[in-house]
Design a protein around this motif. Structure first.
Motif, PDB file in Angstrom:
ATOM      1  N   ASP A 225       1.860  10.431  20.628  1.00  0.00           N
ATOM      2  CA  ASP A 225       0.970   9.302  20.385  1.00  0.00           C
ATOM      3  C   ASP A 225       0.333   9.438  19.003  1.00  0.00           C
ATOM      4  OD1 ASP A 225       1.511   8.270  22.902  1.00  0.00           O
ATOM      5  OD2 ASP A 225      -0.143   9.384  23.823  1.00  0.00           O
ATOM      6  N   LEU A 226       0.043   8.309  18.363  1.00  0.00           N
ATOM      7  CA  LEU A 226      -0.499   8.279  17.008  1.00  0.00           C
ATOM      8  C   LEU A 226      -1.736   7.395  16.947  1.00  0.00           C
ATOM      9  CD1 LEU A 226       2.886   7.705  15.151  1.00  0.00           C
ATOM     10  CD2 LEU A 226       1.533   9.807  15.028  1.00  0.00           C
ATOM     11  N   THR A 227      -2.697   7.777  16.108  1.00  0.00           N
ATOM     12  CA  THR A 227      -3.888   6.972  15.877  1.00  0.00           C
ATOM     13  C   THR A 227      -4.073   6.784  14.378  1.00  0.00           C
ATOM     14  OG1 THR A 227      -4.971   7.845  17.863  1.00  0.00           O
ATOM     15  CG2 THR A 227      -6.369   6.766  16.238  1.00  0.00           C
ATOM     16  N   LEU A 228      -4.002   5.553  13.919  1.00  0.00           N
ATOM     17  CA  LEU A 228      -4.165   5.267  12.497  1.00  0.00           C
ATOM     18  C   LEU A 228      -5.614   5.465  12.063  1.00  0.00           C
ATOM     19  CD1 LEU A 228      -2.056   2.014  12.124  1.00  0.00           C
ATOM     20  CD2 LEU A 228      -1.590   4.174  10.964  1.00  0.00           C
ATOM     21  N   ARG A 229      -5.789   5.947  10.829  1.00  0.00           N
ATOM     22  CA  ARG A 229      -7.108   6.114  10.217  1.00  0.00           C
ATOM     23  C   ARG A 229      -6.958   5.899   8.717  1.00  0.00           C
ATOM     24  NH1 ARG A 229      -6.588  10.667   7.555  1.00  0.00           N
ATOM     25  NH2 ARG A 229      -5.172  12.279   8.330  1.00  0.00           N
ATOM     26  N   PRO A 230      -8.059   5.569   8.027  1.00  0.00           N
ATOM     27  CA  PRO A 230      -7.970   5.409   6.571  1.00  0.00           C
ATOM     28  C   PRO A 230      -7.518   6.707   5.907  1.00  0.00           C
ATOM     29  CG  PRO A 230     -10.011   4.464   7.404  1.00  0.00           C
ATOM     30  CD  PRO A 230      -9.397   5.215   8.547  1.00  0.00           C
ATOM     31  N   ILE A 231      -6.656   6.607   4.922  1.00  0.00           N
ATOM     32  CA  ILE A 231      -6.177   7.784   4.209  1.00  0.00           C
ATOM     33  C   ILE A 231      -7.342   8.428   3.456  1.00  0.00           C
ATOM     34  CG2 ILE A 231      -5.519   6.563   2.100  1.00  0.00           C
ATOM     35  CD1 ILE A 231      -3.005   8.372   2.036  1.00  0.00           C
ATOM     36  N   CYS A 232      -7.354   9.766   3.374  1.00  0.00           N
ATOM     37  CA  CYS A 232      -8.391  10.480   2.632  1.00  0.00           C
ATOM     38  C   CYS A 232      -7.735  11.420   1.630  1.00  0.00           C
ATOM     39  CB  CYS A 232      -9.313  11.250   3.571  1.00  0.00           C
ATOM     40  SG  CYS A 232      -8.562  12.732   4.307  1.00  0.00           S
ATOM     41  N   ASN A 233      -8.543  12.079   0.800  1.00  0.00           N
ATOM     42  CA  ASN A 233      -7.962  12.875  -0.286  1.00  0.00           C
ATOM     43  C   ASN A 233      -7.280  14.138   0.207  1.00  0.00           C
ATOM     44  OD1 ASN A 233     -10.386  14.292   0.358  1.00  0.00           O
ATOM     45  ND2 ASN A 233     -10.452  15.165  -1.704  1.00  0.00           N
ATOM     46  N   LEU A 234      -7.494  14.533   1.464  1.00  0.00           N
ATOM     47  CA  LEU A 234      -6.801  15.693   2.015  1.00  0.00           C
ATOM     48  C   LEU A 234      -5.424  15.340   2.567  1.00  0.00           C
ATOM     49  CD1 LEU A 234      -9.729  17.474   3.911  1.00  0.00           C
ATOM     50  CD2 LEU A 234      -8.846  17.984   1.626  1.00  0.00           C
ATOM     51  N   ASP A 235      -5.137  14.050   2.660  1.00  0.00           N
ATOM     52  CA  ASP A 235      -3.818  13.613   3.125  1.00  0.00           C
ATOM     53  C   ASP A 235      -2.835  13.633   1.969  1.00  0.00           C
ATOM     54  OD1 ASP A 235      -4.384  12.891   5.871  1.00  0.00           O
ATOM     55  OD2 ASP A 235      -5.562  11.240   5.050  1.00  0.00           O
ATOM     56  N   PRO A 236      -1.606  14.112   2.188  1.00  0.00           N
ATOM     57  CA  PRO A 236      -0.587  13.995   1.139  1.00  0.00           C
ATOM     58  C   PRO A 236      -0.369  12.537   0.774  1.00  0.00           C
ATOM     59  CG  PRO A 236       0.170  15.452   2.905  1.00  0.00           C
ATOM     60  CD  PRO A 236      -1.078  14.777   3.394  1.00  0.00           C
ATOM     61  N   PRO A 237      -0.149  12.224  -0.490  1.00  0.00           N
ATOM     62  CA  PRO A 237       0.097  10.829  -0.882  1.00  0.00           C
ATOM     63  C   PRO A 237       1.323  10.266  -0.170  1.00  0.00           C
ATOM     64  CG  PRO A 237      -0.304  12.199  -2.817  1.00  0.00           C
ATOM     65  CD  PRO A 237      -0.162  13.134  -1.653  1.00  0.00           C
ATOM     66  N   VAL A 238       1.271   8.970   0.108  1.00  0.00           N
ATOM     67  CA  VAL A 238       2.430   8.265   0.653  1.00  0.00           C
ATOM     68  C   VAL A 238       3.334   7.907  -0.522  1.00  0.00           C
ATOM     69  CG1 VAL A 238       3.234   6.197   1.849  1.00  0.00           C
ATOM     70  CG2 VAL A 238       1.155   7.373   2.631  1.00  0.00           C
ATOM     71  N   LEU A 239       4.448   8.621  -0.659  1.00  0.00           N
ATOM     72  CA  LEU A 239       5.336   8.377  -1.794  1.00  0.00           C
ATOM     73  C   LEU A 239       6.345   7.278  -1.507  1.00  0.00           C
ATOM     74  CD1 LEU A 239       6.013  11.955  -3.211  1.00  0.00           C
ATOM     75  CD2 LEU A 239       4.284  10.277  -3.873  1.00  0.00           C
ATOM     76  N   LEU A 240       6.773   7.176  -0.270  1.00  0.00           N
ATOM     77  CA  LEU A 240       7.720   6.117   0.081  1.00  0.00           C
ATOM     78  C   LEU A 240       7.109   4.774  -0.266  1.00  0.00           C
ATOM     79  CD1 LEU A 240      10.516   5.970   1.582  1.00  0.00           C
ATOM     80  CD2 LEU A 240       9.203   5.380   3.621  1.00  0.00           C
ATOM     81  N   ALA A 241       7.866   3.931  -0.961  1.00  0.00           N
ATOM     82  CA  ALA A 241       7.358   2.615  -1.344  1.00  0.00           C
ATOM     83  C   ALA A 241       6.887   1.866  -0.108  1.00  0.00           C
ATOM     84  CB  ALA A 241       8.442   1.816  -2.064  1.00  0.00           C
ATOM     85  N   LEU A 242       5.694   1.283  -0.183  1.00  0.00           N
ATOM     86  CA  LEU A 242       5.123   0.583   0.960  1.00  0.00           C
ATOM     87  C   LEU A 242       5.958  -0.637   1.316  1.00  0.00           C
ATOM     88  CD1 LEU A 242       1.332   0.695   0.045  1.00  0.00           C
ATOM     89  CD2 LEU A 242       2.574   2.187   1.621  1.00  0.00           C
ATOM     90  N   LEU A 243       6.099  -0.856   2.610  1.00  0.00           N
ATOM     91  CA  LEU A 243       6.861  -2.006   3.088  1.00  0.00           C
ATOM     92  C   LEU A 243       6.137  -3.287   2.734  1.00  0.00           C
ATOM     93  CD1 LEU A 243       9.498  -2.382   4.734  1.00  0.00           C
ATOM     94  CD2 LEU A 243       8.054  -2.706   6.736  1.00  0.00           C
ATOM     95  N   ASP A 244       6.840  -4.228   2.205  1.00  0.00           N
ATOM     96  CA  ASP A 244       6.265  -5.500   1.775  1.00  0.00           C
ATOM     97  C   ASP A 244       5.909  -6.337   3.002  1.00  0.00           C
ATOM     98  OD1 ASP A 244       5.610  -7.926   0.641  1.00  0.00           O
ATOM     99  OD2 ASP A 244       7.197  -7.834  -0.856  1.00  0.00           O
ATOM    100  N   VAL A 245       4.606  -6.531   3.246  1.00  0.00           N
ATOM    101  CA  VAL A 245       4.195  -7.296   4.425  1.00  0.00           C
ATOM    102  C   VAL A 245       4.577  -8.758   4.318  1.00  0.00           C
ATOM    103  CG1 VAL A 245       2.278  -5.750   4.879  1.00  0.00           C
ATOM    104  CG2 VAL A 245       1.901  -7.784   3.503  1.00  0.00           C
ATOM    105  N   ARG A 246       4.978  -9.173   3.124  1.00  0.00           N
ATOM    106  CA  ARG A 246       5.357 -10.582   2.949  1.00  0.00           C
ATOM    107  C   ARG A 246       6.797 -10.841   3.368  1.00  0.00           C
ATOM    108  NH1 ARG A 246       3.519 -10.060  -3.149  1.00  0.00           N
ATOM    109  NH2 ARG A 246       4.753  -8.202  -2.713  1.00  0.00           N
ATOM    110  N   THR A 247       7.585  -9.779   3.541  1.00  0.00           N
ATOM    111  CA  THR A 247       8.995  -9.979   3.888  1.00  0.00           C
ATOM    112  C   THR A 247       9.327  -9.512   5.295  1.00  0.00           C
ATOM    113  OG1 THR A 247       9.621  -7.841   2.960  1.00  0.00           O
ATOM    114  CG2 THR A 247       9.694  -9.729   1.483  1.00  0.00           C
TER     115      THR A 247
END
Length: 258
Positions: A225-247
Motif C-alpha cells: 500500500d502507498l500513501t502520497l505526500r508532498p516531496i521534501c528535500n530528503l526525497d531523491p529527485p524524480v528524474l523520470l519526466a513527469l507524465l503530461d496530465v493534458r494527454t
C-alpha cells in the motif's frame, strides 16, 4: 537521534545544491555532516534510500531539467553548469535517467506523453504486485506507479501503471528480482509552473515509496500500500519526466496496468 541524523543529511543535501557544478566528494559530505565517512554513508542511505553519490548525480540532472525549461542556455552550457565536462556523457545520462533527450525534454516543456517500460522476458515465475494508493492531502492529478531497480524514479520502470484517482492498483507480470515501488503525481491545475514546465511549485509534486519488494518463485502475489505526500528535500529527485496530465498517456490507456 533520528531528527539529528536527518538534520545532518539535510545539511549535506543543501551543500549538494550549493556545489552542484563543483567537485563534492564523499569526504566533503562527511565533513559537512560532522560524521566519519563510513558512518555518514550508512546514515545517508538509511535516510534517503540511496547512496550519497547517486543522490548528488540525481540532483545534478534535476537541476539540468530545470535549466532546460526555465532558461535559454544551450545544452552544452547546462551540462557544464551541473558538473559534466563532456556534453556527450551528460546527454547520454540524461536520456537514460529522464527517458528523453535534453532537447526533447525542453521542447515538451518538461513533460512526456509516453513512459516506456524496460524490455524483460516474461516467464512462468512472474508475480502480481497490488495494493491501495491514497492521497490524504487532497485529490491529485494522474497517479503514476512503477517498479524501479533502485530508490530513484529514473529510467524505464520494470512495470508501471497510471490511475486517474486514488484507489486500487495492480502491476502484473512482475519478473523475479528486487524492486522499489515508487509513485508520483502532479496536482491537477498546478502542472503549469514555469510556463508549461513542472518546476516553480515543488509542493505540487507528491510522491510515495515502498520497498524494496522481492519477487520470488512460488509467491505469486505481493501486496504493498502507498500513501502520497508532498516531496521534501530528503526525497531523491524524480528524474523520470513527469507524465503530461493534458494527454493522459502511457503508451496504453490510463488506468490500465502495463
Amino acid at each position: 537521534m533520528v531528527q539529528v541524523i536527518e538534520r545532518a543529511v539535510g545539511q549535506v543535501i543543501d551543500s549538494m545544491h550549493a556545489n552542484i557544478g563543483e567537485q563534492f566528494t564523499i569526504d566533503d559530505m562527511a565533513r559537512t555532516a560532522n560524521y566519519s565517512k563510513f558512518h555518514f554513508s550508512r546514515a545517508f542511505q538509511r535516510v534517503t534510500g540511496v547512496s550519497p553519490g547517486r543522490f548528488l548525480a540525481a540532483i545534478r540532472l534535476q537541476e539540468a531539467k530545470r535549466l532546460l525549461v526555465a532558461t535559454s542556455l544551450t545544452v552544452t552550457d547546462i551540462s557544464h553548469r551541473v558538473g559534466y565536462t563532456s556534453v556527450g556523457t551528460f546527454s547520454s545520462r540524461f536520456r537514460s535517467s529522464v527517458g528523453v533527450s535534453p532537447t526533447t525534454f525542453r521542447q515538451s516543456g518538461g513533460f512526456t506523453r509516453h513512459i516506456p517500460m524496460a524490455r524483460r522476458a516474461v516467464d512462468a515465475r512472474t508475480a502480481v504486485v497490488q495494493g491501495e494508493i491514497s492521497a490524504p492531502a487532497g485529490p491529485p492529478g494522474l497517479l503514476f506507479i512503477g517498479l524501479f531497480q533502485d530508490g530513484i524514479p529514473q529510467g524505464a520502470p520494470i512495470r508501471c501503471t497510471v490511475l486517474r484517482r486514488p484507489g486500487s492498483y495492480l502491476l502484473s507480470c512482475v519478473p523475479p528480482g528486487t524492486w522499489h515501488l515508487l509513485a508520483q503525481s502532479v496536482a491537477l491545475g498546478r502542472e503549469s509552473m514555469l510556463g508549461d514546465g513542472p518546476f516553480a511549485h515543488d509542493l505540487a509534486l507528491s510522491v510515495a515509496s515502498h520497498g524494496p519488494v522481492t519477487i520470488r518463485p512460488g509467491r505469486p502475489v505481493e501486496r504493498a500500500d502507498l500513501t502520497l505526500r508532498p516531496i521534501c528535500n530528503l526525497d531523491p529527485p524524480v528524474l523520470l519526466a513527469l507524465l503530461d496530465v493534458r494527454t493522459h498517456a502511457l503508451g496504453v490507456s490510463a488506468n490500465a496496468s502495463a
